[in-house]
Enzyme design. Structure first.
Site, mmCIF file in Angstrom:
data_model
loop_
_atom_site.group_PDB
_atom_site.id
_atom_site.type_symbol
_atom_site.label_atom_id
_atom_site.label_comp_id
_atom_site.label_asym_id
_atom_site.label_seq_id
_atom_site.Cartn_x
_atom_site.Cartn_y
_atom_site.Cartn_z
ATOM 1 N N ARG A 137 143.125 5.711 133.637
ATOM 2 C CA ARG A 137 144.232 6.147 132.780
ATOM 3 C C ARG A 137 145.232 5.040 132.515
ATOM 4 N NH1 ARG A 137 143.644 12.034 134.344
ATOM 5 N NH2 ARG A 137 145.171 13.115 133.095
ATOM 6 N N LYS A 139 137.298 17.327 128.831
ATOM 7 C CA LYS A 139 136.591 16.342 129.658
ATOM 8 C C LYS A 139 135.917 17.014 130.856
ATOM 9 C CE LYS A 139 140.395 13.999 130.452
ATOM 10 N NZ LYS A 139 141.374 14.846 129.746
ATOM 11 N N ARG A 161 147.320 26.507 136.541
ATOM 12 C CA ARG A 161 147.727 25.247 137.169
ATOM 13 C C ARG A 161 149.218 25.031 136.954
ATOM 14 N NH1 ARG A 161 143.466 20.558 135.530
ATOM 15 N NH2 ARG A 161 145.397 19.452 135.082
ATOM 16 N N ARG A 196 144.643 28.150 129.994
ATOM 17 C CA ARG A 196 143.637 27.865 131.030
ATOM 18 C C ARG A 196 143.929 28.638 132.316
ATOM 19 N NH1 ARG A 196 142.271 21.884 132.583
ATOM 20 N NH2 ARG A 196 144.525 21.695 132.595
ATOM 21 N N ARG A 203 152.708 15.564 129.602
ATOM 22 C CA ARG A 203 151.383 14.967 129.853
ATOM 23 C C ARG A 203 150.831 14.335 128.568
ATOM 24 N NH1 ARG A 203 148.450 19.989 132.185
ATOM 25 N NH2 ARG A 203 146.583 18.707 132.147
HETATM 26 P P1 AP5 Z 1 139.184 21.084 130.360
HETATM 27 O O1 AP5 Z 1 137.724 20.862 130.234
HETATM 28 O O2 AP5 Z 1 139.728 21.395 131.703
HETATM 29 O O3 AP5 Z 1 139.961 19.844 129.704
HETATM 30 P P2 AP5 Z 1 140.294 18.418 130.324
HETATM 31 O O4 AP5 Z 1 140.209 17.408 129.243
HETATM 32 O O5 AP5 Z 1 139.496 18.176 131.564
HETATM 33 O O6 AP5 Z 1 141.843 18.683 130.653
HETATM 34 P P3 AP5 Z 1 142.634 18.516 132.006
HETATM 35 O O7 AP5 Z 1 143.936 19.228 131.815
HETATM 36 O O8 AP5 Z 1 141.857 18.929 133.191
HETATM 37 O O9 AP5 Z 1 142.803 16.996 131.988
HETATM 38 P P4 AP5 Z 1 143.943 16.150 132.428
HETATM 39 O O10 AP5 Z 1 143.345 14.889 132.048
HETATM 40 O O11 AP5 Z 1 145.332 16.337 131.990
HETATM 41 O O12 AP5 Z 1 144.067 16.634 133.950
HETATM 42 P P5 AP5 Z 1 143.554 15.981 135.272
HETATM 43 O O13 AP5 Z 1 143.116 17.065 136.137
HETATM 44 O O14 AP5 Z 1 142.635 14.836 135.022
HETATM 45 O O15 AP5 Z 1 139.594 22.226 129.312
HETATM 46 C C1 AP5 Z 1 140.926 22.696 129.201
HETATM 47 C C2 AP5 Z 1 140.885 24.168 128.767
HETATM 48 O O16 AP5 Z 1 140.314 24.275 127.461
HETATM 49 C C3 AP5 Z 1 140.007 25.070 129.667
HETATM 50 O O17 AP5 Z 1 140.603 26.330 129.753
HETATM 51 C C4 AP5 Z 1 138.656 25.150 128.925
HETATM 52 O O18 AP5 Z 1 137.989 26.368 129.202
HETATM 53 C C5 AP5 Z 1 139.108 25.066 127.471
HETATM 54 N N1 AP5 Z 1 138.147 24.380 126.618
HETATM 55 C C6 AP5 Z 1 137.491 23.212 126.887
HETATM 56 N N2 AP5 Z 1 136.718 22.867 125.844
HETATM 57 C C7 AP5 Z 1 136.878 23.825 124.883
HETATM 58 C C8 AP5 Z 1 136.338 24.025 123.569
HETATM 59 N N3 AP5 Z 1 135.465 23.162 123.008
HETATM 60 N N4 AP5 Z 1 136.740 25.116 122.881
HETATM 61 C C9 AP5 Z 1 137.625 26.000 123.417
HETATM 62 N N5 AP5 Z 1 138.157 25.877 124.662
HETATM 63 C C10 AP5 Z 1 137.792 24.789 125.385
HETATM 64 O O19 AP5 Z 1 144.926 15.324 135.816
HETATM 65 C C11 AP5 Z 1 146.002 16.122 136.274
HETATM 66 C C12 AP5 Z 1 147.117 15.217 136.820
HETATM 67 O O20 AP5 Z 1 146.616 14.461 137.946
HETATM 68 C C13 AP5 Z 1 147.648 14.145 135.851
HETATM 69 O O21 AP5 Z 1 148.651 14.665 134.997
HETATM 70 C C14 AP5 Z 1 148.169 13.091 136.826
HETATM 71 O O22 AP5 Z 1 149.397 13.478 137.389
HETATM 72 C C15 AP5 Z 1 147.113 13.129 137.936
HETATM 73 N N6 AP5 Z 1 145.986 12.199 137.685
HETATM 74 C C16 AP5 Z 1 144.667 12.531 137.526
HETATM 75 N N7 AP5 Z 1 143.928 11.431 137.322
HETATM 76 C C17 AP5 Z 1 144.779 10.384 137.366
HETATM 77 C C18 AP5 Z 1 144.602 8.979 137.185
HETATM 78 N N8 AP5 Z 1 143.381 8.441 136.930
HETATM 79 N N9 AP5 Z 1 145.707 8.189 137.255
HETATM 80 C C19 AP5 Z 1 146.932 8.705 137.525
HETATM 81 N N10 AP5 Z 1 147.169 10.024 137.689
HETATM 82 C C20 AP5 Z 1 146.088 10.856 137.602
#
Ligand code: AP5
Length: 215
Positions: free
Chosen positions: A88, A13, A160, A127, A171
């Site tokens: 979410r 994402k 991270r 990552r 997660r």
């Molecule tokens: P990346 O693009 O970072 O993936 P992502 O889907 O953004 O994954 P995240 O881990 O950032 O999402 P998340 O939803 O768990 O975390 P968030 O920060 O929102 O890619 C991941 C890796 O794969 C990278 O190394 C990239 O290079 C690689 N990659 C990407 N695409 C690829 C491809 N096609 N091929 C190969 N490699 C690839 O949330 C973190 C925490 O914050 C949550 O757990 C929660 O505690 C809190 N939080 C955040 N938002 C909320 C909310 N709305 N409500 C409640 N708690 C929240």
């Protein structure tokens, strides 16, 4: 244009959202990034969020809706938003619908990136991100030119805290239990839902996403 990029942790994402926001001149609103910024700055919000994030649990809805409202108000002059990692829960989805309604706009679509669990775990465990500029890499798929150093600013790359394997597994459970049902909520609300296979090279996913949004 207001779009939600939806999918499990590691679906891509953030990677796709950044590229498409730049291409279409939209604001990428990532609640995860906003929470991490608050943690780095040591604000009260950041401290409150930390224990939830490190355990792989969701931060309370009231906190999330408050920070989203702030960004949406500050960026209301822009052409639209790509929501990344938000909403979410169903409460967050209803809150977003109200906020968009208040400014006379609505959601155009939800785009789901579908990726198999074993790929997600591998992506997240591999990552690395730059502690200074936030650029994201992957040990297996997108390594930096020089090991442990950011290509953009030369700073050290870090893992991270919530990318440790046991937290990643939690997660993924939280996604299945609390976040995936949000798609049913959108279906019930009559919002268009599109699925893109995310288990392919970044460029291929980006091409499909851009074609979909341009259409
Ligand atoms: P990346 O693009 O970072 O993936 P992502 O889907 O953004 O994954 P995240 O881990 O950032 O999402 P998340 O939803 O768990 O975390 P968030 O920060 O929102 O890619 C991941 C890796 O794969 C990278 O190394 C990239 O290079 C690689 N990659 C990407 N695409 C690829 C491809 N096609 N091929 C190969 N490699 C690839 O949330 C973190 C925490 O914050 C949550 O757990 C929660 O505690 C809190 N939080 C955040 N938002 C909320 C909310 N709305 N409500 C409640 N708690 C929240």
């Amino acid at each position: 244009m207001n779009i939600i990029l939806f999918g499990p942790p590691g679906a891509g994402k953030g990677t796709q959202g950044e590229l498409v926001a730049e291409r279409l001149d939209l604001v990428r609103l990532s609640t995860g990034d906003l929470l991490r910024e608050a943690r780095t700055e040591g604000t009260e919000l950041g401290q409150k969020a930390q224990r939830y994030m490190d355990a792989g649990e969701l931060v309370p809805d009231s906190v999330i809706l408050g920070i989203v409202r702030e960004v949406m108000e500050a960026q209301s002059h822009r052409a639209g938003f790509i929501f990344d990692g938000f909403p979410r829960t169903e409460t967050q989805a209803a809150g977003l619908a109200d906020m968009l309604d208040e400014v006379g706009t609505a959601l155009d679509a939800v785009v789901v990136l579908d990726v198999a669990d074993e790929t997600l775990v591998r992506r997240l465990a591999g990552r690395l991100s730059c502690a200074k500029c936030g650029a994201v890499y992957n040990r297996h798929f997108e390594p930096p030119r020089e090991e442990g150093k950011c290509d953009v600013c030369g700073s050290a790359l870090v893992q991270r805290p919530d990318d440790r394997e046991e937290t990643v597994r939690r997660r993924l459970e939280v996604y299945r239990e609390q976040t995936a049902p949000v798609l049913d909520w959108y279906e019930g609300a009559g919002v268009a839902i599109h699925h893109i296979p995310g288990d392919r090279p970044i460029d291929a996913v980006q091409a499909d996403l851009t074609a979909l949004l341009s259409a």
